[in-house]
Design a protein around this motif. Structure first.
Motif, PDB file in Angstrom:
ATOM      1  N   SER A  21       0.901  -1.311  -0.103  1.00 43.60           N
ATOM      2  CA  SER A  21      -0.011   0.010  -0.090  1.00 43.60           C
ATOM      3  C   SER A  21       0.934   1.227  -0.048  1.00 43.60           C
ATOM      4  O   SER A  21       2.306   1.058   0.390  1.00 43.60           O
ATOM      5  CB  SER A  21      -0.755   0.030   1.428  1.00 43.60           C
ATOM      6  N   GLU A  50       0.740   0.085 -16.607  1.00 39.48           N
ATOM      7  CA  GLU A  50       0.473   0.122 -15.480  1.00 39.48           C
ATOM      8  C   GLU A  50       1.325  -0.728 -14.717  1.00 39.48           C
ATOM      9  O   GLU A  50       1.523  -1.926 -14.915  1.00 39.48           O
ATOM     10  CB  GLU A  50      -0.852  -0.376 -15.157  1.00 39.48           C
ATOM     11  N   ALA A  53      -2.006  -3.012 -10.213  1.00 42.54           N
ATOM     12  CA  ALA A  53      -3.570  -2.884 -10.409  1.00 42.54           C
ATOM     13  C   ALA A  53      -4.096  -2.484  -9.087  1.00 42.54           C
ATOM     14  O   ALA A  53      -3.602  -2.907  -7.838  1.00 42.54           O
ATOM     15  CB  ALA A  53      -4.086  -4.473 -10.422  1.00 42.54           C
ATOM     16  N   ARG A  54      -4.997  -1.387  -8.880  1.00 41.34           N
ATOM     17  CA  ARG A  54      -5.680  -0.904  -7.682  1.00 41.34           C
ATOM     18  C   ARG A  54      -6.921  -1.893  -7.384  1.00 41.34           C
ATOM     19  O   ARG A  54      -7.755  -2.034  -8.027  1.00 41.34           O
ATOM     20  CB  ARG A  54      -6.120   0.361  -7.873  1.00 41.34           C
ATOM     21  N   SER A  55      -7.074  -2.191  -6.045  1.00 39.27           N
ATOM     22  CA  SER A  55      -8.214  -2.888  -5.619  1.00 39.27           C
ATOM     23  C   SER A  55      -8.536  -2.560  -4.129  1.00 39.27           C
ATOM     24  O   SER A  55      -7.633  -1.849  -3.544  1.00 39.27           O
ATOM     25  CB  SER A  55      -8.147  -4.347  -5.860  1.00 39.27           C
ATOM     26  N   HIS A  56      -9.575  -3.017  -3.666  1.00 39.60           N
ATOM     27  CA  HIS A  56      -9.879  -2.855  -2.406  1.00 39.60           C
ATOM     28  C   HIS A  56      -8.720  -3.399  -1.176  1.00 39.60           C
ATOM     29  O   HIS A  56      -8.714  -2.999  -0.259  1.00 39.60           O
ATOM     30  CB  HIS A  56     -11.217  -3.259  -1.763  1.00 39.60           C
ATOM     31  N   ASP A  57      -8.279  -4.499  -1.784  1.00 47.07           N
ATOM     32  CA  ASP A  57      -6.968  -4.953  -0.883  1.00 47.07           C
ATOM     33  C   ASP A  57      -5.676  -4.141  -0.979  1.00 47.07           C
ATOM     34  O   ASP A  57      -5.058  -4.420  -0.016  1.00 47.07           O
ATOM     35  CB  ASP A  57      -6.817  -6.309  -1.525  1.00 47.07           C
ATOM     36  N   LEU A  59      -2.619  -2.308  -3.547  1.00 43.71           N
ATOM     37  CA  LEU A  59      -2.018  -2.516  -4.955  1.00 43.71           C
ATOM     38  C   LEU A  59      -1.193  -3.631  -5.043  1.00 43.71           C
ATOM     39  O   LEU A  59      -0.285  -3.864  -4.150  1.00 43.71           O
ATOM     40  CB  LEU A  59      -1.102  -1.233  -5.031  1.00 43.71           C
ATOM     41  N   ASN A  60      -1.214  -4.243  -6.003  1.00 43.30           N
ATOM     42  CA  ASN A  60      -0.619  -5.307  -6.344  1.00 43.30           C
ATOM     43  C   ASN A  60       0.088  -5.171  -7.903  1.00 43.30           C
ATOM     44  O   ASN A  60      -0.690  -4.643  -8.562  1.00 43.30           O
ATOM     45  CB  ASN A  60      -1.438  -6.648  -6.659  1.00 43.30           C
ATOM     46  N   THR A  62       0.825  -5.556 -11.466  1.00 46.15           N
ATOM     47  CA  THR A  62       0.533  -6.083 -12.745  1.00 46.15           C
ATOM     48  C   THR A  62       1.561  -7.017 -13.114  1.00 46.15           C
ATOM     49  O   THR A  62       3.017  -7.012 -12.847  1.00 46.15           O
ATOM     50  CB  THR A  62       0.058  -4.982 -13.879  1.00 46.15           C
TER      51      THR A  62
END
Length: 395
Positions: A21, A50, A53-57, A59-60, A62
Protein backbone atom coordinates in the motif's frame (compact mmCIF):
# COMPACT_ATOMS: atom_id res chain seq x y z
CA UNK A 1 18.45 6.28 -24.35
CA UNK A 2 16.82 5.20 -21.09
CA UNK A 3 14.18 7.71 -19.93
CA UNK A 4 15.16 9.78 -16.89
CA UNK A 5 12.80 8.21 -14.39
CA UNK A 6 12.54 9.81 -10.97
CA UNK A 7 14.58 7.79 -8.47
CA UNK A 8 12.27 8.52 -5.57
CA UNK A 9 9.29 7.37 -7.60
CA UNK A 10 11.11 4.15 -8.49
CA UNK A 11 11.99 3.62 -4.81
CA UNK A 12 8.38 4.26 -3.84
CA UNK A 13 7.16 1.69 -6.36
CA UNK A 14 9.53 -0.90 -4.89
CA UNK A 15 8.30 -0.15 -1.36
CA UNK A 16 4.67 -0.38 -2.46
CA UNK A 17 5.36 -3.78 -4.04
CA UNK A 18 6.89 -4.99 -0.78
CA UNK A 19 4.37 -3.42 1.63
CA UNK A 20 1.20 -3.56 -0.48
CA UNK A 21 0.00 0.00 0.00
CA UNK A 22 0.95 3.63 -0.48
CA UNK A 23 0.29 4.54 3.15
CA UNK A 24 2.82 2.01 4.43
CA UNK A 25 5.44 3.28 1.98
CA UNK A 26 5.30 6.87 3.27
CA UNK A 27 7.46 6.17 6.32
CA UNK A 28 10.38 4.70 4.39
CA UNK A 29 10.26 7.02 1.37
CA UNK A 30 9.57 10.18 3.41
CA UNK A 31 6.98 11.45 0.95
CA UNK A 32 3.32 12.14 1.59
CA UNK A 33 0.63 9.81 0.28
CA UNK A 34 -0.46 12.40 -2.27
CA UNK A 35 3.13 12.89 -3.47
CA UNK A 36 3.63 9.12 -3.86
CA UNK A 37 0.28 8.79 -5.65
CA UNK A 38 1.16 11.58 -8.07
CA UNK A 39 4.66 10.22 -8.56
CA UNK A 40 3.38 6.73 -9.30
CA UNK A 41 0.88 8.11 -11.79
CA UNK A 42 3.66 10.07 -13.52
CA UNK A 43 5.92 7.01 -13.58
CA UNK A 44 3.24 4.86 -15.22
CA UNK A 45 2.56 7.60 -17.77
CA UNK A 46 6.27 7.81 -18.67
CA UNK A 47 6.53 4.04 -19.01
CA UNK A 48 3.20 3.74 -20.82
CA UNK A 49 1.99 0.75 -18.81
CA UNK A 50 0.37 0.14 -15.43
CA UNK A 51 2.76 -0.96 -12.72
CA UNK A 52 0.06 -1.72 -10.14
CA UNK A 53 -3.51 -2.98 -10.22
CA UNK A 54 -5.69 -1.06 -7.74
CA UNK A 55 -8.22 -2.93 -5.62
CA UNK A 56 -9.87 -2.70 -2.21
CA UNK A 57 -7.07 -4.94 -0.90
CA UNK A 58 -4.42 -2.40 -1.90
CA UNK A 59 -1.97 -2.28 -4.78
CA UNK A 60 -0.61 -5.39 -6.45
CA UNK A 61 1.89 -5.42 -9.30
CA UNK A 62 0.53 -6.16 -12.74
CA UNK A 63 2.44 -8.84 -14.70
CA UNK A 64 4.24 -6.09 -16.63
CA UNK A 65 4.82 -4.16 -13.41
CA UNK A 66 6.31 -7.20 -11.72
CA UNK A 67 8.74 -7.68 -14.63
CA UNK A 68 9.80 -4.04 -14.52
CA UNK A 69 10.11 -3.83 -10.74
CA UNK A 70 12.28 -6.94 -10.61
CA UNK A 71 14.70 -5.23 -12.98
CA UNK A 72 14.36 -1.96 -11.06
CA UNK A 73 15.42 -3.67 -7.84
CA UNK A 74 18.55 -4.98 -9.56
CA UNK A 75 19.22 -1.52 -10.99
CA UNK A 76 18.82 0.19 -7.60
CA UNK A 77 21.18 -2.38 -6.07
CA UNK A 78 23.91 -1.06 -8.37
CA UNK A 79 23.32 2.43 -7.00
CA UNK A 80 23.40 1.12 -3.43
CA UNK A 81 27.05 0.23 -3.98
CA UNK A 82 27.88 3.92 -4.28
CA UNK A 83 27.44 4.44 -0.54
CA UNK A 84 29.87 1.65 0.39
CA UNK A 85 32.29 3.01 -2.21
CA UNK A 86 32.31 6.55 -0.82
CA UNK A 87 32.01 5.67 2.86
CA UNK A 88 30.25 7.71 5.52
CA UNK A 89 29.14 11.19 4.51
CA UNK A 90 28.95 13.86 7.20
CA UNK A 91 25.41 14.55 8.45
CA UNK A 92 23.90 12.78 5.44
CA UNK A 93 22.00 9.65 6.33
CA UNK A 94 19.85 9.24 3.19
CA UNK A 95 21.38 6.81 0.69
CA UNK A 96 22.77 8.36 -2.46
CA UNK A 97 20.18 6.79 -4.73
CA UNK A 98 17.54 8.77 -2.84
CA UNK A 99 19.60 11.96 -2.68
CA UNK A 100 20.80 12.20 -6.27
CA UNK A 101 18.56 12.80 -9.27
CA UNK A 102 18.56 10.87 -12.51
CA UNK A 103 19.72 14.02 -14.31
CA UNK A 104 22.72 14.30 -11.99
CA UNK A 105 23.56 10.64 -12.48
CA UNK A 106 23.42 10.94 -16.25
CA UNK A 107 25.49 14.14 -16.25
CA UNK A 108 28.16 12.55 -14.04
CA UNK A 109 28.29 9.42 -16.19
CA UNK A 110 28.50 11.35 -19.45
CA UNK A 111 31.26 13.71 -18.24
CA UNK A 112 33.35 10.69 -17.19
CA UNK A 113 32.76 9.01 -20.56
CA UNK A 114 33.32 12.10 -22.70
CA UNK A 115 36.18 13.60 -20.70
CA UNK A 116 34.89 17.18 -20.79
CA UNK A 117 31.84 19.25 -19.87
CA UNK A 118 31.59 20.62 -23.40
CA UNK A 119 31.53 17.21 -25.08
CA UNK A 120 29.15 15.86 -22.44
CA UNK A 121 26.77 18.79 -22.99
CA UNK A 122 26.87 18.22 -26.74
CA UNK A 123 26.18 14.52 -26.24
CA UNK A 124 23.24 15.22 -23.93
CA UNK A 125 21.98 18.16 -26.04
CA UNK A 126 22.11 20.44 -23.00
CA UNK A 127 23.82 23.73 -22.24
CA UNK A 128 27.31 23.34 -20.82
CA UNK A 129 26.51 25.30 -17.61
CA UNK A 130 23.57 22.94 -16.99
CA UNK A 131 25.83 19.88 -17.11
CA UNK A 132 28.52 21.59 -15.03
CA UNK A 133 26.01 22.55 -12.35
CA UNK A 134 24.54 19.03 -12.23
CA UNK A 135 27.99 17.52 -11.68
CA UNK A 136 28.86 20.10 -9.01
CA UNK A 137 25.61 19.31 -7.19
CA UNK A 138 26.42 15.60 -7.42
CA UNK A 139 29.89 16.22 -5.96
CA UNK A 140 28.35 18.16 -3.08
CA UNK A 141 25.89 15.36 -2.30
CA UNK A 142 28.59 12.68 -2.58
CA UNK A 143 30.94 14.68 -0.37
CA UNK A 144 33.86 14.04 -2.74
CA UNK A 145 35.63 16.02 -5.39
CA UNK A 146 35.21 13.82 -8.43
CA UNK A 147 37.13 15.74 -11.11
CA UNK A 148 40.33 17.71 -11.39
CA UNK A 149 41.89 19.67 -14.23
CA UNK A 150 45.24 18.83 -15.77
CA UNK A 151 47.19 19.96 -18.86
CA UNK A 152 45.48 17.17 -20.80
CA UNK A 153 41.99 18.25 -19.74
CA UNK A 154 39.40 17.07 -17.23
CA UNK A 155 40.52 14.11 -15.10
CA UNK A 156 37.91 11.94 -13.32
CA UNK A 157 39.06 10.57 -9.98
CA UNK A 158 39.10 6.84 -9.19
CA UNK A 159 35.85 7.34 -7.26
CA UNK A 160 34.27 9.07 -10.26
CA UNK A 161 35.16 6.16 -12.54
CA UNK A 162 33.71 3.62 -10.13
CA UNK A 163 30.56 5.68 -9.65
CA UNK A 164 30.21 5.96 -13.42
CA UNK A 165 30.32 2.18 -13.74
CA UNK A 166 27.53 1.67 -11.20
CA UNK A 167 25.47 4.41 -12.85
CA UNK A 168 25.96 2.89 -16.30
CA UNK A 169 24.84 -0.52 -15.03
CA UNK A 170 21.83 1.11 -13.36
CA UNK A 171 20.66 2.65 -16.64
CA UNK A 172 21.43 -0.55 -18.57
CA UNK A 173 19.31 -2.63 -16.19
CA UNK A 174 16.39 -0.19 -16.41
CA UNK A 175 16.56 -0.43 -20.21
CA UNK A 176 16.48 -4.22 -19.93
CA UNK A 177 13.36 -3.92 -17.76
CA UNK A 178 11.55 -1.73 -20.28
CA UNK A 179 12.53 -4.08 -23.12
CA UNK A 180 11.32 -7.10 -21.16
CA UNK A 181 7.92 -5.46 -20.65
CA UNK A 182 7.74 -4.80 -24.40
CA UNK A 183 8.54 -8.47 -25.00
CA UNK A 184 5.74 -9.41 -22.59
CA UNK A 185 3.38 -7.36 -24.77
CA UNK A 186 4.66 -9.10 -27.91
CA UNK A 187 6.92 -6.31 -29.18
CA UNK A 188 10.30 -7.92 -29.88
CA UNK A 189 12.23 -4.69 -30.28
CA UNK A 190 14.89 -5.41 -27.68
CA UNK A 191 18.53 -4.43 -28.03
CA UNK A 192 21.58 -6.69 -28.10
CA UNK A 193 25.12 -5.34 -28.24
CA UNK A 194 27.64 -8.03 -29.19
CA UNK A 195 31.36 -7.71 -28.66
CA UNK A 196 32.93 -9.77 -31.41
CA UNK A 197 36.48 -11.18 -31.33
CA UNK A 198 38.31 -12.26 -34.51
CA UNK A 199 37.20 -15.89 -34.82
CA UNK A 200 33.52 -15.03 -34.27
CA UNK A 201 33.40 -12.23 -36.86
CA UNK A 202 33.61 -14.34 -40.00
CA UNK A 203 30.56 -16.57 -39.89
CA UNK A 204 29.53 -17.61 -36.40
CA UNK A 205 28.12 -14.29 -35.18
CA UNK A 206 26.87 -13.04 -38.59
CA UNK A 207 24.88 -16.23 -39.16
CA UNK A 208 23.38 -16.14 -35.66
CA UNK A 209 22.47 -12.46 -36.18
CA UNK A 210 20.77 -13.13 -39.54
CA UNK A 211 18.83 -16.08 -38.09
CA UNK A 212 17.73 -14.02 -35.09
CA UNK A 213 16.52 -11.19 -37.32
CA UNK A 214 14.56 -13.69 -39.41
CA UNK A 215 12.69 -14.52 -36.22
CA UNK A 216 12.58 -11.03 -34.68
CA UNK A 217 13.01 -8.49 -37.50
CA UNK A 218 12.51 -5.50 -35.20
CA UNK A 219 15.26 -6.46 -32.77
CA UNK A 220 18.07 -3.88 -32.57
CA UNK A 221 21.50 -5.47 -32.86
CA UNK A 222 24.98 -3.99 -32.77
CA UNK A 223 28.20 -5.90 -33.55
CA UNK A 224 31.26 -4.24 -32.03
CA UNK A 225 34.86 -5.25 -32.71
CA UNK A 226 38.10 -3.88 -31.33
CA UNK A 227 40.78 -4.94 -28.84
CA UNK A 228 39.68 -7.31 -26.11
CA UNK A 229 40.55 -4.81 -23.37
CA UNK A 230 38.19 -2.21 -24.86
CA UNK A 231 35.41 -4.75 -25.22
CA UNK A 232 35.89 -5.96 -21.65
CA UNK A 233 35.67 -2.38 -20.36
CA UNK A 234 32.47 -1.84 -22.35
CA UNK A 235 31.02 -5.10 -21.03
CA UNK A 236 31.77 -4.21 -17.40
CA UNK A 237 30.16 -0.78 -17.90
CA UNK A 238 26.96 -2.06 -19.50
CA UNK A 239 27.75 -0.85 -23.02
CA UNK A 240 28.04 -4.43 -24.29
CA UNK A 241 25.84 -7.37 -23.36
CA UNK A 242 28.14 -10.22 -24.34
CA UNK A 243 31.56 -10.89 -25.88
CA UNK A 244 31.89 -13.83 -28.29
CA UNK A 245 35.31 -15.31 -29.01
CA UNK A 246 38.32 -16.87 -27.34
CA UNK A 247 37.87 -17.09 -23.57
CA UNK A 248 40.54 -15.93 -21.14
CA UNK A 249 42.12 -18.20 -18.55
CA UNK A 250 41.85 -17.16 -15.82
CA UNK A 251 38.81 -14.90 -16.29
CA UNK A 252 39.93 -11.26 -16.53
CA UNK A 253 37.61 -9.95 -13.81
CA UNK A 254 35.67 -11.37 -10.83
CA UNK A 255 32.60 -9.64 -12.29
CA UNK A 256 32.74 -11.71 -15.50
CA UNK A 257 31.34 -15.17 -16.20
CA UNK A 258 32.56 -17.23 -19.17
CA UNK A 259 30.59 -19.95 -20.93
CA UNK A 260 32.39 -22.37 -23.25
CA UNK A 261 30.90 -23.26 -26.64
CA UNK A 262 33.62 -25.37 -28.29
CA UNK A 263 37.35 -26.01 -28.57
CA UNK A 264 39.17 -24.66 -31.59
CA UNK A 265 42.69 -25.42 -32.85
CA UNK A 266 44.90 -23.12 -34.88
CA UNK A 267 46.14 -23.89 -38.38
CA UNK A 268 48.91 -22.67 -40.66
CA UNK A 269 47.37 -20.29 -43.19
CA UNK A 270 49.28 -19.30 -46.36
CA UNK A 271 48.64 -17.98 -49.86
CA UNK A 272 47.58 -20.43 -52.58
CA UNK A 273 50.68 -21.93 -54.15
CA UNK A 274 52.82 -21.43 -51.06
CA UNK A 275 55.54 -24.12 -50.66
CA UNK A 276 53.87 -25.35 -47.46
CA UNK A 277 50.37 -25.63 -48.92
CA UNK A 278 50.40 -29.33 -49.82
CA UNK A 279 53.12 -30.59 -47.50
CA UNK A 280 51.77 -32.81 -44.76
CA UNK A 281 55.12 -33.24 -43.04
CA UNK A 282 56.84 -30.06 -41.89
CA UNK A 283 59.20 -30.05 -38.92
CA UNK A 284 58.87 -27.57 -36.09
CA UNK A 285 62.35 -26.34 -36.98
CA UNK A 286 61.22 -25.46 -40.52
CA UNK A 287 58.22 -23.63 -39.11
CA UNK A 288 60.47 -21.70 -36.74
CA UNK A 289 62.50 -20.38 -39.69
CA UNK A 290 59.44 -19.01 -41.48
CA UNK A 291 58.43 -15.37 -41.41
CA UNK A 292 55.13 -15.17 -39.53
CA UNK A 293 52.05 -13.07 -38.94
CA UNK A 294 50.92 -13.74 -35.38
CA UNK A 295 48.27 -12.45 -32.97
CA UNK A 296 49.40 -9.65 -30.69
CA UNK A 297 50.87 -10.29 -27.27
CA UNK A 298 48.65 -11.31 -24.32
CA UNK A 299 46.01 -12.99 -26.47
CA UNK A 300 45.07 -16.70 -26.39
CA UNK A 301 46.18 -17.05 -30.02
CA UNK A 302 49.65 -15.66 -29.33
CA UNK A 303 50.00 -17.83 -26.24
CA UNK A 304 49.18 -20.90 -28.36
CA UNK A 305 51.70 -19.76 -30.99
CA UNK A 306 54.46 -19.40 -28.40
CA UNK A 307 53.54 -22.61 -26.60
CA UNK A 308 53.73 -24.68 -29.80
CA UNK A 309 57.40 -23.84 -30.35
CA UNK A 310 58.32 -24.09 -26.66
CA UNK A 311 56.71 -27.56 -26.51
CA UNK A 312 59.04 -28.55 -29.34
CA UNK A 313 62.09 -27.23 -27.49
CA UNK A 314 62.39 -24.17 -29.72
CA UNK A 315 62.27 -20.45 -29.10
CA UNK A 316 59.40 -18.65 -30.88
CA UNK A 317 60.19 -17.13 -34.31
CA UNK A 318 61.68 -13.65 -34.31
CA UNK A 319 60.47 -12.31 -37.67
CA UNK A 320 56.88 -11.76 -36.64
CA UNK A 321 54.36 -9.17 -37.74
CA UNK A 322 51.76 -8.66 -35.01
CA UNK A 323 48.34 -8.22 -36.54
CA UNK A 324 44.78 -8.57 -35.23
CA UNK A 325 43.09 -7.57 -38.50
CA UNK A 326 42.05 -10.40 -40.80
CA UNK A 327 41.87 -7.98 -43.73
CA UNK A 328 45.48 -6.85 -43.21
CA UNK A 329 46.65 -10.42 -42.55
CA UNK A 330 45.05 -11.59 -45.79
CA UNK A 331 46.73 -8.79 -47.73
CA UNK A 332 50.21 -9.60 -46.39
CA UNK A 333 49.78 -13.36 -46.93
CA UNK A 334 48.65 -12.88 -50.53
CA UNK A 335 51.72 -10.73 -51.28
CA UNK A 336 54.41 -12.81 -49.54
CA UNK A 337 55.57 -16.23 -48.40
CA UNK A 338 54.71 -15.46 -44.80
CA UNK A 339 52.52 -17.80 -42.80
CA UNK A 340 49.86 -16.99 -40.22
CA UNK A 341 48.55 -19.01 -37.31
CA UNK A 342 44.77 -18.71 -37.48
CA UNK A 343 41.64 -20.73 -36.93
CA UNK A 344 40.50 -22.58 -40.05
CA UNK A 345 36.98 -21.40 -39.19
CA UNK A 346 38.17 -17.81 -39.25
CA UNK A 347 39.41 -18.03 -42.85
CA UNK A 348 36.89 -20.45 -44.34
CA UNK A 349 35.33 -17.73 -46.52
CA UNK A 350 38.75 -16.74 -47.87
CA UNK A 351 39.68 -20.38 -48.47
CA UNK A 352 36.43 -21.14 -50.31
CA UNK A 353 37.02 -18.01 -52.43
CA UNK A 354 40.54 -19.16 -53.34
CA UNK A 355 42.23 -16.22 -51.61
CA UNK A 356 43.98 -18.21 -48.88
CA UNK A 357 44.91 -21.79 -48.18
CA UNK A 358 45.14 -23.87 -44.99
CA UNK A 359 48.18 -26.10 -44.74
CA UNK A 360 47.49 -29.79 -44.20
CA UNK A 361 50.13 -29.78 -41.43
CA UNK A 362 48.22 -30.23 -38.18
CA UNK A 363 49.48 -28.29 -35.17
CA UNK A 364 49.04 -30.04 -31.86
CA UNK A 365 48.43 -28.29 -28.53
CA UNK A 366 47.13 -25.06 -30.07
CA UNK A 367 43.59 -25.44 -28.80
CA UNK A 368 41.63 -22.50 -27.44
CA UNK A 369 38.22 -22.41 -25.81
CA UNK A 370 35.69 -20.33 -27.74
CA UNK A 371 32.63 -19.08 -25.93
CA UNK A 372 30.63 -16.23 -24.46
CA UNK A 373 31.57 -13.79 -21.71
CA UNK A 374 28.97 -11.74 -19.85
CA UNK A 375 28.60 -9.86 -16.59
CA UNK A 376 28.08 -11.96 -13.48
CA UNK A 377 24.39 -11.98 -12.62
CA UNK A 378 23.37 -10.75 -16.08
CA UNK A 379 19.86 -11.84 -16.97
CA UNK A 380 19.22 -11.84 -20.73
CA UNK A 381 15.95 -10.69 -22.24
CA UNK A 382 14.09 -13.09 -24.53
CA UNK A 383 15.72 -11.58 -27.64
CA UNK A 384 19.16 -11.86 -26.06
CA UNK A 385 18.55 -15.45 -24.93
CA UNK A 386 17.37 -16.41 -28.41
CA UNK A 387 20.59 -15.04 -29.88
CA UNK A 388 22.64 -17.21 -27.53
CA UNK A 389 20.56 -20.23 -28.56
CA UNK A 390 21.12 -19.37 -32.23
CA UNK A 391 24.84 -19.09 -31.54
CA UNK A 392 24.87 -22.52 -29.91
CA UNK A 393 23.11 -23.96 -32.97
CA UNK A 394 25.80 -22.48 -35.22
CA UNK A 395 28.62 -24.24 -33.38
Amino acid sequence: MTPLLNLRHLSAALEIRQLGSISRATDTIHLSQSAITQGLSKLEKELNFEIFARSHDGLNPTPAGDIFLERTQTAINFLRRMDSLLGKRDNKSAPLYRSLTASQLRALLTVVEQGSYTLAARHLKLAQPTVHRAVQDAESICGHRLFSTSPSGLEPSWHARQLARYIALFFAELSQGIEEVQEYHGRMTGRLRIGCLPLARTRMVPRAVVNLLDEYPEARLSIIDGPYEEQLHALLHGRLDIIVGALRDPPPSPDIEQRALFKDSLSIVVRPGHPLEKRGSVSAGELQRLDWIAPREDTPGREAFTQFFENNGLSPPEHVIECSSLVATRGVLMESDRAALLSARQVEVDVSSGLLSVSSRHLQDTGRTIGIAHRKGWKPTLVQQRFIERLEQEV
